[in-house]
Design an enzyme around this catalytic site. Structure first.
Site, PDB file in Angstrom:
ATOM      1  N   ASP A  83      -8.336 -15.648  -4.482  1.00  0.00           N
ATOM      2  CA  ASP A  83      -7.514 -14.523  -4.829  1.00  0.00           C
ATOM      3  C   ASP A  83      -7.443 -13.602  -6.050  1.00  0.00           C
ATOM      4  O   ASP A  83      -6.969 -12.615  -6.171  1.00  0.00           O
ATOM      5  CB  ASP A  83      -6.194 -15.107  -4.645  1.00  0.00           C
ATOM      6  CG  ASP A  83      -5.548 -15.410  -3.472  1.00  0.00           C
ATOM      7  OD1 ASP A  83      -5.802 -14.639  -2.455  1.00  0.00           O
ATOM      8  OD2 ASP A  83      -4.770 -16.274  -3.365  1.00  0.00           O
TER       9      ASP A  83
HETATM   10  C1  GLC Z   1      -4.423 -20.608  -3.679  1.00  0.00           C
HETATM   11  C2  GLC Z   1      -4.058 -19.633  -2.652  1.00  0.00           C
HETATM   12  C3  GLC Z   1      -5.284 -19.583  -1.608  1.00  0.00           C
HETATM   13  C4  GLC Z   1      -6.542 -19.069  -2.278  1.00  0.00           C
HETATM   14  C5  GLC Z   1      -6.761 -20.060  -3.751  1.00  0.00           C
HETATM   15  C6  GLC Z   1      -8.105 -19.443  -4.452  1.00  0.00           C
HETATM   16  O1  GLC Z   1      -4.713 -21.609  -3.598  1.00  0.00           O
HETATM   17  O2  GLC Z   1      -3.133 -20.384  -2.114  1.00  0.00           O
HETATM   18  O3  GLC Z   1      -5.068 -18.676  -0.705  1.00  0.00           O
HETATM   19  O4  GLC Z   1      -7.357 -19.387  -1.600  1.00  0.00           O
HETATM   20  O5  GLC Z   1      -5.687 -20.082  -4.460  1.00  0.00           O
HETATM   21  O6  GLC Z   1      -7.668 -18.276  -5.246  1.00  0.00           O
END
Ligand code: GLC
Length: 812
Positions: free
Chosen positions: A505
């Site tokens: 993210d």
């Molecule tokens: C958090 C989010 C997930 C994402 C991860 C890496 O765990 O819930 O959707 O893939 O972060 O950024």
């Protein structure tokens, strides 16, 4: 280990026979929690009895006021006070304390919080009184039950009062914190006599005729309180630690027409004789009206209903866990795989990233497309019907063009694009969301053989003016649109555009950047669809998808090899990210593991990439997500650089990624590495270093600070993480190798050389497979004594038991 001197420091232990973790020291480094109920009614309860509860939605229908950020010593949402009729030594008539330790902080002589399956049981002994409180939500019900047993351990009788207390949140959880006039002006709390009993009701005024919260019990109460100010006393210069109202013989029994609302019920249990136990059962819930609640309340006033509910809950969990039970040479592996990991998978499937001790359920986040599509993968064997329905719900948030919204609110069923709409110069879609459900749907079909699901018509997200879906498509069509979207959404190297983000993210590069992660996920999804189409005899689709697969494989192999490993992105002008050329984030974990999972990496590169990963990213606490961490905020990359080096996505041990390394290792036939990666992050193995790790040793966390951070080894964000689902899959389907296939149950173990074998019992399509894996002369597989070719055990009639013997070559 990493320069940290560690003497074993534990706050509890595993009780495997009871399928519980037992916290024995209430002063854990953070609150350690458990979940009760479901999203229909439930939430979490901490080990000192506090609880955050909601009905269907923690954002717009929150019930208890649990402010995580306040110190651990604070009252949080709910507690229980006991009052002994004796002078505590200061001349007052009552000794007041909480058997939960919080909020009075009287140190108990004995303390246990038994973290169980669907319940927490807090047992404590103080002042010669033993209290045992089981906190749970009955299966299929929408009330919290607290089954309180109070036993006199003294040699003389003692007079005891019990006062359960709840503090309410405004249902609009964010509003609770943003308007300190409106909230108390609208909240009302009352006590009502109900025959011999008192029922407390509470609501914001606007919900009075449609939705009320209630608290009541199975014993007559003599008085109540509704207003926090009166309960704490002295204009709230009284405290939760020492509520002044409990020094009076009775509570005021006045309603609150406004104010910080609570419900407190004073029960005189009378004298309890030596050895005698009194049982008080409270129930707490929300219904449309008191009339609507009456039947259930009446039923649960009979303690037999609580006994039955506890027995039913135990049965539910036995059935759920019986799907797979294993015995291996590693007890920590067994206790996590047999109990706590599947429990956590049940919880992540239920709560997505909605409500935890870290994810506070305040924003608009709701249920995540990407996260839930991964969570569901682990529960398909145990709860295929629920898994199917969740998958069907998730793909309703797929758009006509095949891409998907990022998340939705289960109460309103509104979808949203998540954070991607917040940065103007970045694309407002995620490049991976729509691809994950393909893994779930194909896995569901392999587990169940329910091909009819592929033909089910499901709407795409777009609606006309009347709110009707503009287009529907079969489940199979949804999957085809998903891969078609990615095939058409590529950048300058022919790789998928990153969109706002991929799985990670926090890397939000400008428009035009390309993602290797999405390329690999797409490759994996295509592999699944190719196998499905081949199985269904859809030859032309299979051919088309094989072409798409080859096309992407060629792009990856041409552009993404960096010499010793694979890169992770190309930015908007084609500069590689996750490359030897970079100063920070030179090598990323996912770029190596997923190159193996997608099958795009050639065998030589796969091995080289995994070796580079091991050298550069492995630490005793787990594999880092990348290295070195960015040392300073850089708006080009976005969120990843908001963390200091070694934290979260910036070179931290982001645990969700670790099981992908385990699976990749098994795909390369390396059981030792797979197991090493498994064992080093097994939460049970953290029990002795709880002082460093800080969080629950019975569930996986999302992240651990890495060796690039001064607090290396510290875990955070436990419970709601994709780590749960993927570690369960890595352990059961890849290390133990028991996984569903279209034609039967595949048994292809890839265990460490130090193991002689293992046994497992797996339920599959209604039959039970008793699997014994051992080492011996040659290798092979027998089914009910008959050797078979390959490693897929044909599916047997429901109700039957199949004996599966696997012989692996002797290690060495
Ligand atoms: C958090 C989010 C997930 C994402 C991860 C890496 O765990 O819930 O959707 O893939 O972060 O950024």
């Amino acid at each position: 280990m990493l320069g940290v001197t560690m003497s074993p420091m534990r706050y509890g232990h595993f009780d495997n026979a009871a399928r519980e973790y037992v916290i024995t020291d209430p002063q854990t480094p953070t609150k350690w929690i458990n979940y009760i109920g479901t999203l229909a009614f439930g939430g979490f309860v901490d080990h000192t009895g506090g609880a955050l509860l909601c009905k269907s939605d923690p954002t717009y229908n929150r019930i208890t006021k649990y402010i995580q950020q306040m110190p651990s010593s604070d009252f949080k949402g709910t507690s229980l006070y006991l009052r002994l009729h004796e002078d505590p030594g200061d001349g007052s008539s009552y000794r007041v304390y909480s058997p939960f330790y919080v909020p009075t902080l009287d140190v108990p002589d004995r303390f246990e919080c038994r973290v169980g399956l669907g319940y927490s049981r807090i047992i404590s002994e103080s002042y010669g009184i033993r209290t045992e409180v089981t906190i749970f939500v009955p299966v299929g019900d929408t009330r919290e039950v607290r089954d309180i047993h109070i036993t006199n351990l003294r040699e003389t009788a003692v007079e005891v009062d019990a006062v359960p207390v709840v503090e309410y949140s405004h249902p609009d959880a964010l509003m609770q914190f943003t308007n300190a006039d409106w909230v108390p002006q609208t909240m009302q709390s009352r006590g009502r006599q109900d025959g011999d009993y008192i029922v407390m009701i509470q609501y914001p005024f606007m919900h009075r005729d449609v939705k009320i919260n209630y608290l009541t019990s199975n014993l007559p109460a003599s008085s109540f309180e509704t207003d926090r100010k009166r309960f704490l006393g002295a204009n709230e210069y009284g405290t939760w630690q020492r509520p002044l109202a409990l020094l009076d013989d009775e509570l005021t029994s006045r309603d609150a027409e406004r104010a910080d609302n609570i419900s407190a019920l004073l029960h005189h249990l009378g004298p309890i004789e030596p050895g005698e136990t009194k049982r008080l059962i409270t129930q707490f819930g929300q219904e449309a009206s008191l009339d609507a609640a009456a039947e259930g309340i009446g039923r649960y006033r009979d303690p037999a209903a609580t006994d039955t509910a506890l027995a039913e809950m135990a049965e539910f969990w036995v059935d759920y866990l019986d799907t797979l039970q294993v015995q291996t040479p590693d007890p920590a592996f067994d206790s996590i795989v047999n109990v706590h990991n599947p429990h956590q998978c049940f919880i992540t499937r239920q709560w997505s990233r909605y409500l935890s001790y870290y994810q506070l359920g305040l924003g608009s986040r709701g249920i995540g497309m990407r996260d839930s599509s991964q969570d569901v993968l682990a529960v398909i064997p145990a709860m295929p019907d629920e898994a199917r329905e969740l998958l069907a719900t998730l793909i309703r948030f797929q758009k006509i063009n095949g891409s998907a919204l990022h998340q939705f609110n289960p109460l309103t069923m509104e979808g949203s694009e998540g954070d991607s709409v917040e940065m103007e110069d970045r694309p407002n879609y995620y490049s991976d969301d729509h691809l994950w459900s393909i893994l779930g749907i194909t896995s569901y079909i392999k587990e169940t053989g329910d091909y009819a699901f592929l033909d089910r018509d499901v709407p795409f997200y777009e609606k006309d003016r009347d709110g009707k879906p503009i287009e529907t498509g079969t489940v199979l069509e949804h999957m085809r649109r998903g891969v078609a979207f990615t095939r058409g959404d590529v950048g300058m190297h022919g790789l998928p555009l990153l969109g706002f983000a991929d799985w990670n993210d926090t890397v939000n590069l400008p428009t035009g950047a390309e993602s290797l992660f999405t390329a690999h996920l797409y490759g994996r999804a295509l592999q699944e669809l190719i196998a499905l189409h081949e199985h269904l005899g859809h030859e032309s689709e299979a051919v088309q998808m094989r072409e798409a697969y080859e096309e992407m494989r060629a792009c990856v192999e041409e552009s993404a090899w960096d010499g010793d490993w694979y890169v992770r992105y190309f930015d908007e002008v084609g500069v590689p990210v996750g490359s030897n050329e970079n100063t920070y984030g030179q090598i990323s974990l996912n770029a190596q593991t997923w190159a193996v999972l997608s099958g795009f990496a050639s065998p030589e590169r796969a091995r080289r990439a995994m070796d580079s990963m091991h050298e550069r990213l492995n630490t005793p606490f787990g594999l880092k997500v990348s290295t070195p961490g960015f040392d300073g905020y850089d708006p080009h990359y976005g969120g990843v650089t908001t963390f200091p080096p070694g934290a979260k996505e910036n070179g931290g041990i982001f645990l969700h990624t670790n099981p992908w390394a385990m699976i990749a290792a098994t795909l390369l036939g390396d059981g030792d590495r797979a197991y090493e990666y498994y064992a080093q992050i097994n939460p049970a193995a953290k029990n002795d270093i709880a002082e460093v790790y800080e969080i629950e040793p019975y569930v996986y966390a999302q992240n651990i600070l890495s060796d690039e951070h001064p607090q290396s080894g510290l875990g955070r964000n436990s419970w709601l993480s994709g780590t749960a689902s993927w570690c369960y899959q890595a352990a059961t389907q890849w290390i133990l190798g028991i996984r569903p296939a279209y034609d039967g149950l595949q048994v292809a173990p890839c265990i460490p050389s130090g193991w002689d074998g293992f046994t497992a019992s797996r339920r599959y399509r209604g039959a039970t497979y008793a699997v014994t894996v051992s080492r011996g002369e040659g290798s092979g597989l027998t089914v009910d004594g008959r050797p078979i070719d390959g490693d897929v055990v044909p599916s047997a009639p429901a109700g039957s038991t199949v004996d599966v013997q696997v012989t692996l070559p002797a290690a060495g």
